[in-house]
Write an enzyme that holds these catalytic residues in place. Structure first.
Site, PDB file in Angstrom:
ATOM      1  N   LYS A  12      -0.924  -3.431   8.774  1.00 48.59           N
ATOM      2  CA  LYS A  12      -1.294  -4.242   7.598  1.00 48.59           C
ATOM      3  C   LYS A  12      -0.053  -4.556   6.773  1.00 48.59           C
ATOM      4  O   LYS A  12       0.955  -3.845   6.817  1.00 48.59           O
ATOM      5  CB  LYS A  12      -2.315  -3.534   6.703  1.00 48.59           C
ATOM      6  CG  LYS A  12      -1.896  -2.167   6.127  1.00 48.59           C
ATOM      7  CD  LYS A  12      -1.075  -2.213   4.868  1.00 48.59           C
ATOM      8  CE  LYS A  12      -0.561  -0.827   4.464  1.00 48.59           C
ATOM      9  NZ  LYS A  12       0.530  -0.826   3.517  1.00 48.59           N
ATOM     10  N   GLY A 101       5.693   1.340   5.958  1.00 49.48           N
ATOM     11  CA  GLY A 101       4.911   0.632   4.945  1.00 49.48           C
ATOM     12  C   GLY A 101       3.875  -0.301   5.555  1.00 49.48           C
ATOM     13  O   GLY A 101       3.385  -1.211   4.898  1.00 49.48           O
ATOM     14  N   ALA A 103       1.182   1.094   7.412  1.00 53.84           N
ATOM     15  CA  ALA A 103      -0.007   1.926   7.641  1.00 53.84           C
ATOM     16  C   ALA A 103      -0.180   2.353   9.093  1.00 53.84           C
ATOM     17  O   ALA A 103      -1.296   2.400   9.603  1.00 53.84           O
ATOM     18  CB  ALA A 103      -1.269   1.240   7.114  1.00 53.84           C
ATOM     19  N   GLY A 105       0.295   5.357  10.584  1.00 55.17           N
ATOM     20  CA  GLY A 105      -0.446   6.617  10.731  1.00 55.17           C
ATOM     21  C   GLY A 105      -1.933   6.400  10.456  1.00 55.17           C
ATOM     22  O   GLY A 105      -2.796   6.941  11.159  1.00 55.17           O
ATOM     23  N   SER A 106      -2.223   5.590   9.445  1.00 55.01           N
ATOM     24  CA  SER A 106      -3.625   5.294   9.113  1.00 55.01           C
ATOM     25  C   SER A 106      -4.284   4.537  10.264  1.00 55.01           C
ATOM     26  O   SER A 106      -5.447   4.790  10.597  1.00 55.01           O
ATOM     27  CB  SER A 106      -3.700   4.438   7.849  1.00 55.01           C
ATOM     28  OG  SER A 106      -3.066   5.100   6.778  1.00 55.01           O
ATOM     29  N   ALA A 107      -3.531   3.618  10.877  1.00 51.24           N
ATOM     30  CA  ALA A 107      -4.063   2.878  12.025  1.00 51.24           C
ATOM     31  C   ALA A 107      -4.427   3.851  13.138  1.00 51.24           C
ATOM     32  O   ALA A 107      -5.500   3.740  13.754  1.00 51.24           O
ATOM     33  CB  ALA A 107      -3.023   1.864  12.512  1.00 51.24           C
ATOM     34  N   ASP A 139      -5.638   4.222   3.226  1.00 51.09           N
ATOM     35  CA  ASP A 139      -5.464   3.013   4.040  1.00 51.09           C
ATOM     36  C   ASP A 139      -6.302   3.031   5.325  1.00 51.09           C
ATOM     37  O   ASP A 139      -6.347   2.027   6.045  1.00 51.09           O
ATOM     38  CB  ASP A 139      -3.991   2.851   4.453  1.00 51.09           C
ATOM     39  CG  ASP A 139      -3.088   2.453   3.287  1.00 51.09           C
ATOM     40  OD1 ASP A 139      -3.628   2.166   2.189  1.00 51.09           O
ATOM     41  OD2 ASP A 139      -1.865   2.446   3.475  1.00 51.09           O
TER      42      ASP A 139
HETATM   43  P1  ATP Z   1       1.564   3.584   4.518  1.00 45.19           P
HETATM   44  O1  ATP Z   1       1.908   2.147   4.727  1.00 45.19           O
HETATM   45  O2  ATP Z   1       0.108   3.883   4.793  1.00 45.19           O
HETATM   46  O3  ATP Z   1       2.055   4.155   3.251  1.00 45.19           O
HETATM   47  P2  ATP Z   1       3.600   4.106   6.445  1.00 45.19           P
HETATM   48  O4  ATP Z   1       3.280   3.001   7.387  1.00 45.19           O
HETATM   49  O5  ATP Z   1       4.741   3.907   5.496  1.00 45.19           O
HETATM   50  O6  ATP Z   1       2.295   4.444   5.646  1.00 45.19           O
HETATM   51  P3  ATP Z   1       3.289   5.974   8.572  1.00 45.19           P
HETATM   52  O7  ATP Z   1       3.820   5.268   9.774  1.00 45.19           O
HETATM   53  O8  ATP Z   1       1.828   6.087   8.425  1.00 45.19           O
HETATM   54  O9  ATP Z   1       3.909   5.392   7.243  1.00 45.19           O
HETATM   55  O10 ATP Z   1       3.983   7.412   8.582  1.00 45.19           O
HETATM   56  C1  ATP Z   1       4.173   8.202   7.436  1.00 45.19           C
HETATM   57  C2  ATP Z   1       4.439   9.637   7.894  1.00 45.19           C
HETATM   58  O11 ATP Z   1       3.225  10.175   8.394  1.00 45.19           O
HETATM   59  C3  ATP Z   1       5.433   9.733   9.032  1.00 45.19           C
HETATM   60  O12 ATP Z   1       6.722   9.980   8.551  1.00 45.19           O
HETATM   61  C4  ATP Z   1       4.916  10.880   9.886  1.00 45.19           C
HETATM   62  O13 ATP Z   1       5.598  12.080   9.583  1.00 45.19           O
HETATM   63  C5  ATP Z   1       3.468  11.076   9.463  1.00 45.19           C
HETATM   64  N1  ATP Z   1       2.468  10.779  10.515  1.00 45.19           N
HETATM   65  C6  ATP Z   1       1.369  11.486  10.765  1.00 45.19           C
HETATM   66  N2  ATP Z   1       0.653  10.955  11.760  1.00 45.19           N
HETATM   67  C7  ATP Z   1       1.303   9.865  12.167  1.00 45.19           C
HETATM   68  C8  ATP Z   1       1.050   8.890  13.163  1.00 45.19           C
HETATM   69  N3  ATP Z   1      -0.016   8.955  13.957  1.00 45.19           N
HETATM   70  N4  ATP Z   1       1.924   7.873  13.277  1.00 45.19           N
HETATM   71  C9  ATP Z   1       3.000   7.806  12.454  1.00 45.19           C
HETATM   72  N5  ATP Z   1       3.301   8.722  11.525  1.00 45.19           N
HETATM   73  C10 ATP Z   1       2.463   9.736  11.359  1.00 45.19           C
END
Ligand code: ATP
Length: 306
Positions: A12, A101, A103, A105-107, A139
């Site tokens: 997203k 940024g 999402a 992990g949320s995905a 998210d």
């Molecule tokens: P958001 O946009 O929701 O704030 P993000 O995209 O910046 O999140 P993510 O890729 O979700 O960040 O990762 C944030 C942290 O979560 C990573 O540094 C990692 O340590 C942890 N994490 C836990 N599970 C996962 C996963 N399945 N994929 C990626 N990171 C994960």
């Protein structure tokens, strides 16, 4: 892996992220306009004796493979609610930048909910899955839903938004990630710290931005992004000043709008069509201001079995 259920789940971008006052519980109320785009992770759930996670793709070495993985937490939560043993092999094939940024992990959590539900035959309906998703993170419900939606509360109370046609985007991927909690802390610090950060106005979606999405008008959306944008962007730029150069490079090369995606460090550029997207991606890669650039479109559908 020969047997299993594979779910594709989109990244997203927040076309608007209005951050409200710092609450006593340390969170912020948001007005969050989520927009799903065509970068996807794939989560495959296969039978196993125990809960096991493997991961491939760019940045896989940064993804935890223990119970800290959001996909593992999703599988454990669904299993606990249905009295099912939390036994599954989850393989995550990443294309969404880690800590970018977008999402990712949320995905993966949303993908794991859907894939485990199908593998185990738990028969959770959409409403139950959305409820579990909200428990896992603000998210995660949007990753299930896809399309475009307004998120209130911490982002998890969703109202789908109408979008006409498709919008074209280029994402400039950065080396390394940014920690979302750190970016919020920096946002509060830039607002003057306590108590000033608790006294900012309540967040609200920009009517012009919602109208631009509903009207399928990229020029109007660009103007609305420039006007209302991402309240976390100053914090992301403060922590990672080099992102200013990325945004400037994209805008100088003709992007209609440029914005830090969520908590960063990925930068998102709105462009007018597919050709402009491919050209901008090439210019950004040649500029040396990002690790890679990807052209894509949205809105993309939410998590779905493939
Ligand atoms: P958001 O946009 O929701 O704030 P993000 O995209 O910046 O999140 P993510 O890729 O979700 O960040 O990762 C944030 C942290 O979560 C990573 O540094 C990692 O340590 C942890 N994490 C836990 N599970 C996962 C996963 N399945 N994929 C990626 N990171 C994960």
């Amino acid at each position: 892996m020969t047997t299993g259920v594979t779910v594709s789940v989109p990244a997203k971008v927040n076309v608007q992220l209005a951050v409200g006052p710092l609450r006593p519980d340390g969170f912020h109320d948001l007005a969050n306009v989520f927009f799903a785009v065509g970068l996807h992770d794939r989560v495959t759930a296969a039978p196993a004796e125990t809960l096991r996670i493997t991961c491939s793709g760019p940045g896989a070495e940064l993804v935890p493979l223990d119970e800290g993985n959001l996909a593992a937490r999703a599988a454990a939560l669904l299993a606990a609610r249905h009295g099912h043993p939390p036994a599954v092999h989850l393989h995550i094939d990443k294309d969404i930048p880690v800590a970018g940024g977008m999402a990712g992990g949320s995905a993966d959590a949303a993908g794991a909910l859907l894939a485990c539900d199908a593998l185990w035959g738990t028969g959770a309906d959409r409403e139950e899955l959305l409820g579990l998703a909200a428990e896992l993170g603000s998210d995660v419900p949007f990753s299930l839903l896809g399309g475009a939606a307004l998120g209130r509360g911490r982002g998890e109370r969703l109202t789908p938004l109408p979008v006409a046609g498709r919008f074209h985007w280029v994402f400039a991927l950065a080396d390394g990630g940014l920690s979302t909690p750190e970016v919020y802390r920096e946002c509060d610090r830039l607002r003057g710290g306590e108590p000033a950060a608790s006294r900012v106005p309540e967040p609200a979606p920009a009517p012009a931005l919602l109208a631009a999405l509903a009207g399928g008008d990229p020029a109007a959306l660009a103007a609305a992004i420039a006007a209302s944008g991402n309240d976390l962007q100053p914090a992301a730029l403060s922590l990672r000043p080099a992102l200013r150069r990325t945004l400037d490079a994209g805008l100088a090369a003709g992007a209609l709008a440029g914005i830090v995606s969520g908590s960063g460090p990925t930068c998102a550029f709105l462009v007018k069509d597919t050709a402009a997207g491919h050209t901008l991606a090439q210019v950004l890669e040649a500029s040396g201001t990002c690790r890679a650039a990807r052209a894509t479109t949205g809105p993309a559908p939410g998590a779905h079995i493939v």
